[in-house]
Scaffold this active site. Structure first.
Site, PDB file in Angstrom:
ATOM      1  N   GLY A  21      65.659 -38.288 -77.796  1.00 24.39           N
ATOM      2  CA  GLY A  21      65.615 -37.422 -76.621  1.00 24.39           C
ATOM      3  C   GLY A  21      65.643 -38.130 -75.292  1.00 24.39           C
ATOM      4  N   GLU A  56      64.086 -42.624 -82.584  1.00 23.55           N
ATOM      5  CA  GLU A  56      65.418 -42.303 -83.110  1.00 23.55           C
ATOM      6  C   GLU A  56      66.406 -42.022 -81.979  1.00 23.55           C
ATOM      7  OE1 GLU A  56      64.807 -38.895 -85.548  1.00 23.55           O
ATOM      8  OE2 GLU A  56      63.986 -40.022 -87.234  1.00 23.55           O
ATOM      9  N   ARG A 115      72.254 -40.598 -78.399  1.00 27.00           N
ATOM     10  CA  ARG A 115      73.093 -40.554 -77.206  1.00 27.00           C
ATOM     11  C   ARG A 115      72.810 -41.724 -76.257  1.00 27.00           C
ATOM     12  NH1 ARG A 115      75.176 -35.722 -74.985  1.00 27.00           N
ATOM     13  NH2 ARG A 115      73.614 -34.553 -76.183  1.00 27.00           N
ATOM     14  N   CYS A 156      94.537 -23.125 -74.451  1.00 28.26           N
ATOM     15  CA  CYS A 156      94.748 -21.783 -73.892  1.00 28.26           C
ATOM     16  C   CYS A 156      93.417 -21.043 -73.776  1.00 28.26           C
ATOM     17  CB  CYS A 156      95.727 -20.998 -74.768  1.00 28.26           C
ATOM     18  SG  CYS A 156      97.351 -21.757 -74.909  1.00 28.26           S
ATOM     19  N   TYR A 166      78.271 -37.567 -79.016  1.00 23.61           N
ATOM     20  CA  TYR A 166      78.474 -36.113 -79.052  1.00 23.61           C
ATOM     21  C   TYR A 166      79.780 -35.733 -78.366  1.00 23.61           C
ATOM     22  CZ  TYR A 166      73.678 -36.091 -80.629  1.00 23.61           C
ATOM     23  OH  TYR A 166      72.528 -36.327 -81.337  1.00 23.61           O
TER      24      TYR A 166
END
Length: 376
Positions: free
Chosen positions: A221, A255, A258, A327, A355
């Site tokens: 996080g 952990e 990102r 589109c 991600y």
């Protein structure tokens, strides 16, 4: 956004063969080494969901203690790339087959999941995932702090501890919590303190003494501010705070996902058209959010740099919205960013190492997939 020289050189080489991802493995290696030094004796498991690219996994392997996976597919993938790696298996919806995957630690999400695991009769070392009712203000995503599908409240934990008594093949090793994402070091340390306090109370005191809380995984996080791409999470402060929190004999584990890999990835595209519609300027680029879903998923502007390799009529130092080929009006990378851009220019989107490709809807409109290139 500042484009590193090595990435710029590769972007110029690939200008006629875009879109493409470029991963700077040397930069990832240096960043992971810095994180490892800052966290010292705290164990680090990389959250594979952030980016399972084999080259990234191999680059991270010397700097981490293991890998956190969230599916049988991720577990098999890491086993193939790194056969000897330690794995921790998390996630709220494990099948019976996934509960049977041999891993270093299994994160139990519910009393029902634990009952299935015990009934299977297979040995397993588990951490119980707790969802504490604590404030998670400022988080970009909240997996805890109230009613969510993730982990258990104290009542669920008590039920699990009762189920663990009288059997010996499922071995409790401690507790796991991943309460929120997108937080800075002080906020994450506050949450870590609450989790460690809960683990000590429920694992080593009272009627549950002996169930073991010598391991506490406080999750990931760590904040990655896309609006300020030069800013980094304060790993030094976080490491010092966790060191002060850890008691002798305890294992603390984190952990990150990102925050480890986001900065090493670049998604390169080429400008196809610059058009003006009702007073707004749009730069249409090759590819789109079916390759890089991050800005659409998070609702932000993906930071980028423009390489002036094109010519013709475009936009000069004015607000431009950069869009892809899909589109749908949701195929937007960045809105009204002041820049100069022309058809044929290369656009390099930074912070595309997490991600990004693997969470994107690749087959929508069946455009060609991007190339993948690595800087070592």
């Amino acid at each position: 956004m500042i484009l590193p020289g090595r990435v710029r050189e590769r972007a110029e080489e690939l200008a006629g063969d875009l879109p493409a991802y470029v991963y700077d493995l040397a930069a990832l290696d240096a960043h992971a080494a810095d994180v490892r030094r800052a966290l010292a004796d705290v164990e680090v498991y990389y959250a594979v969901k952030a980016n399972p690219d084999p080259a990234l996994l191999r680059t991270l392997a010397p700097h981490v203690d293991g890998f956190e996976v969230s599916s049988g597919g991720e577990a098999a993938h890491v086993r193939e790339v790194l056969p000897g790696a330690r794995l921790a298996f998390g996630g709220p919806g494990k099948t019976d087959a996934e509960l049977a995957v041999p891993v270093h630690r299994l994160h139990v999400e519910s009393p029902g999941e634990l009952r299935r695991l015990i009934a299977a009769g297979r040995p397993a070392d588990v951490l119980l995932r707790v969802n504490l009712d604590v404030p998670v203000d400022g988080a970009s995503l909240a997996m805890g702090g109230g009613a969510t599908p993730f982990g258990m409240d104290p009542g669920g934990i008590a039920e699990c501890l009762a189920s663990l008594r009288g059997q010996g093949h499922v071995r409790p090793r401690g507790f796991h919590a991943h309460l929120a994402s997108g937080l800075h070091a002080p906020e994450l340390l506050r949450l870590a303190g609450a989790v460690v306090e809960f683990a000590r109370e429920h694992g080593t005191h009272g009627e549950h003494r002996g169930h073991g809380a010598r391991e506490v995984n406080v999750g990931g996080g760590m904040a990655v501010p896309y609006r300020r791409p030069d800013e980094r999470f304060d790993w030094d402060a976080y490491g010092k705070g966790l060191a002060a929190l850890r008691a002798p004999g305890e294992t603390l584990r984190v952990e990150p996902g990102r925050a480890l890999t986001a900065y090493c990835g670049w998604y390169l595209t080429r400008v196809l058209d610059v058009k003006r519609v009702h007073g707004e300027v749009f730069a249409v680029v090759t590819g789109g959010t079916h390759h890089l879903r991050t800005p659409a998923a998070k609702g932000h502007d993906q930071p980028f740099a423009v390489l002036p390799t094109g010519n013709g009529r475009g936009a000069d130092d004015e607000p431009v919205t950069v869009v892809g080929q899909l589109c749908t009006p949701k195929d937007v990378f960045a809105r009204r960013v002041v820049t100069t851009v022309r058809p044929g220019d290369v656009v390099a989107f930074g912070m595309a190492g997490a991600y990004a490709w693997t969470i994107s809807h690749h087959d929508f409109l069946m455009h060609p997939r991007p190339g993948f290139h690595y800087l070592t």
